[in-house]
Design a protein around this motif. Sequence first.
Motif, PDB file in Angstrom:
ATOM      1  N   GLU A   1      -3.673 -33.121  74.520  1.00 55.66           N
ATOM      2  CA  GLU A   1      -3.340 -34.530  74.243  1.00 55.66           C
ATOM      3  C   GLU A   1      -2.429 -34.665  73.035  1.00 55.66           C
ATOM      4  N   THR A   2      -2.622 -33.817  72.040  1.00 58.00           N
ATOM      5  CA  THR A   2      -1.774 -33.850  70.847  1.00 58.00           C
ATOM      6  C   THR A   2      -0.355 -33.394  71.167  1.00 58.00           C
ATOM      7  N   LEU A   3      -0.238 -32.272  71.879  1.00 55.52           N
ATOM      8  CA  LEU A   3       1.078 -31.718  72.186  1.00 55.52           C
ATOM      9  C   LEU A   3       1.815 -32.492  73.266  1.00 55.52           C
ATOM     10  N   ALA A   4       1.060 -33.001  74.240  1.00 60.58           N
ATOM     11  CA  ALA A   4       1.687 -33.608  75.413  1.00 60.58           C
ATOM     12  C   ALA A   4       0.845 -34.769  75.918  1.00 60.58           C
ATOM     13  N   PRO A   5       0.900 -35.910  75.221  1.00 58.84           N
ATOM     14  CA  PRO A   5       0.060 -37.042  75.607  1.00 58.84           C
ATOM     15  C   PRO A   5       0.269 -37.493  77.055  1.00 58.84           C
ATOM     16  N   GLU A   6       1.450 -37.220  77.591  1.00 55.09           N
ATOM     17  CA  GLU A   6       1.736 -37.637  78.966  1.00 55.09           C
ATOM     18  C   GLU A   6       1.206 -36.666  80.011  1.00 55.09           C
ATOM     19  N   ALA A   7       0.726 -35.508  79.597  1.00 58.06           N
ATOM     20  CA  ALA A   7       0.199 -34.506  80.531  1.00 58.06           C
ATOM     21  C   ALA A   7      -1.273 -34.780  80.838  1.00 58.06           C
ATOM     22  N   SER A   8      -1.687 -34.367  82.020  1.00 56.68           N
ATOM     23  CA  SER A   8      -3.107 -34.444  82.352  1.00 56.68           C
ATOM     24  C   SER A   8      -3.749 -33.087  82.072  1.00 56.68           C
ATOM     25  N   PHE A   9      -5.071 -33.064  82.074  1.00 57.97           N
ATOM     26  CA  PHE A   9      -5.822 -31.856  81.738  1.00 57.97           C
ATOM     27  C   PHE A   9      -6.918 -31.666  82.778  1.00 57.97           C
ATOM     28  N   ASP A  10      -7.038 -30.462  83.281  1.00 57.27           N
ATOM     29  CA  ASP A  10      -8.099 -30.136  84.224  1.00 57.27           C
ATOM     30  C   ASP A  10      -8.694 -28.796  83.812  1.00 57.27           C
ATOM     31  N   PHE A  11      -9.965 -28.625  84.100  1.00 60.37           N
ATOM     32  CA  PHE A  11     -10.616 -27.384  83.693  1.00 60.37           C
ATOM     33  C   PHE A  11     -11.706 -27.010  84.682  1.00 60.37           C
ATOM     34  N   GLU A  12     -12.091 -25.751  84.603  1.00 56.17           N
ATOM     35  CA  GLU A  12     -13.233 -25.244  85.351  1.00 56.17           C
ATOM     36  C   GLU A  12     -14.040 -24.371  84.404  1.00 56.17           C
ATOM     37  N   ARG A  13     -15.330 -24.589  84.388  1.00 51.08           N
ATOM     38  CA  ARG A  13     -16.228 -23.701  83.652  1.00 51.08           C
ATOM     39  C   ARG A  13     -16.854 -22.746  84.652  1.00 51.08           C
ATOM     40  N   ILE A  14     -16.843 -21.465  84.313  1.00 54.35           N
ATOM     41  CA  ILE A  14     -17.452 -20.475  85.190  1.00 54.35           C
ATOM     42  C   ILE A  14     -18.512 -19.714  84.413  1.00 54.35           C
ATOM     43  N   ARG A  15     -19.568 -19.355  85.076  1.00 57.56           N
ATOM     44  CA  ARG A  15     -20.679 -18.679  84.407  1.00 57.56           C
ATOM     45  C   ARG A  15     -20.381 -17.227  84.076  1.00 57.56           C
ATOM     46  N   GLU A  16     -19.739 -16.556  84.979  1.00 53.22           N
ATOM     47  CA  GLU A  16     -19.544 -15.122  84.808  1.00 53.22           C
ATOM     48  C   GLU A  16     -18.442 -14.813  83.801  1.00 53.22           C
ATOM     49  N   PHE A  17     -18.377 -13.560  83.444  1.00 53.52           N
ATOM     50  CA  PHE A  17     -17.270 -13.056  82.635  1.00 53.52           C
ATOM     51  C   PHE A  17     -16.568 -12.008  83.486  1.00 53.52           C
ATOM     52  N   PRO A  18     -15.754 -12.475  84.431  1.00 48.51           N
ATOM     53  CA  PRO A  18     -15.138 -11.547  85.377  1.00 48.51           C
ATOM     54  C   PRO A  18     -13.969 -10.792  84.757  1.00 48.51           C
TER      55      PRO A  18
ATOM     56  N   THR B   1       0.450 -30.969  84.388  1.00 51.32           N
ATOM     57  CA  THR B   1      -0.995 -30.803  84.250  1.00 51.32           C
ATOM     58  C   THR B   1      -1.280 -29.467  83.593  1.00 51.32           C
ATOM     59  N   ALA B   2      -2.082 -29.484  82.554  1.00 50.30           N
ATOM     60  CA  ALA B   2      -2.566 -28.256  81.927  1.00 50.30           C
ATOM     61  C   ALA B   2      -3.909 -27.912  82.558  1.00 50.30           C
ATOM     62  N   VAL B   3      -4.092 -26.637  82.905  1.00 51.26           N
ATOM     63  CA  VAL B   3      -5.349 -26.193  83.504  1.00 51.26           C
ATOM     64  C   VAL B   3      -5.966 -25.083  82.656  1.00 51.26           C
ATOM     65  N   THR B   4      -7.283 -25.124  82.566  1.00 55.26           N
ATOM     66  CA  THR B   4      -8.011 -24.167  81.749  1.00 55.26           C
ATOM     67  C   THR B   4      -9.236 -23.693  82.505  1.00 55.26           C
ATOM     68  N   VAL B   5      -9.500 -22.407  82.416  1.00 56.17           N
ATOM     69  CA  VAL B   5     -10.739 -21.843  82.937  1.00 56.17           C
ATOM     70  C   VAL B   5     -11.520 -21.310  81.746  1.00 56.17           C
ATOM     71  N   VAL B   6     -12.759 -21.776  81.617  1.00 55.57           N
ATOM     72  CA  VAL B   6     -13.585 -21.412  80.470  1.00 55.57           C
ATOM     73  C   VAL B   6     -14.834 -20.672  80.955  1.00 55.57           C
ATOM     74  N   PRO B   7     -14.824 -19.335  80.850  1.00 59.58           N
ATOM     75  CA  PRO B   7     -16.040 -18.593  81.154  1.00 59.58           C
ATOM     76  C   PRO B   7     -17.114 -18.889  80.106  1.00 59.58           C
ATOM     77  N   GLU B   8     -18.345 -18.934  80.526  1.00 62.47           N
ATOM     78  CA  GLU B   8     -19.433 -19.254  79.608  1.00 62.47           C
ATOM     79  C   GLU B   8     -19.994 -17.983  78.973  1.00 62.47           C
ATOM     80  N   ARG B   9     -19.119 -17.161  78.488  1.00 64.94           N
ATOM     81  CA  ARG B   9     -19.506 -15.924  77.826  1.00 64.94           C
ATOM     82  C   ARG B   9     -18.869 -15.876  76.444  1.00 64.94           C
TER      83      ARG B   9
END
Length: 160
Positions: free
Chosen positions: A70-87, A32-40
């Motif tokens: 998906e391109t690099l690893a079609p068999e992997a899953s993807f999860d993410f979290e968007r956060i408002r702050e820029f910590p 599983t690939a995980v990503t955190v995306v701050p909204e800044r």
Amino acid sequence: MTFVVPFDGSDLAEAALVRAVEYGAALDVAVTAVTVVPERTRYAREKSWIGRDENYDPGRVVESLRGRVETLAPEASFDFERIREFPPEAEIAEHIGALALEHDPAVVFLGSDNVGRVVTPLASVGVHVAAEDDYDVFIVRRPSPPRIDAVERHDAFYDA
């Protein structure tokens, strides 16, 4: 059991994802690939998710990162979290670590060229993610292929 890869689209994060998939295939472990995306905007520019004069759309960035996974690893899953702050980096690492823990990782594959060195930058997210005691950490410092016969190389990635 899962192999988790913090994924920001950088070259070493891509290499870590490919390496996790290679080891996952050999050991029959999900990835599983995980990503955190701050909204800044500033963070998005620092990560090269957008250009200098480009408007920031966090949703578009998430979809772009999902597409790259998906391109690099079609068999992997993807999860993410968007956060408002820029910590600070340590807090971003906490979000990444919490998201990783949701997937019960046996190993976190971390793409970083500076984690584990004698001198470590304090502003590195990877330093904080690697410090977690709940999982082992596999550090990918360069995109070269593994040298283990049981691990099947994804040559399309390495030949690019």
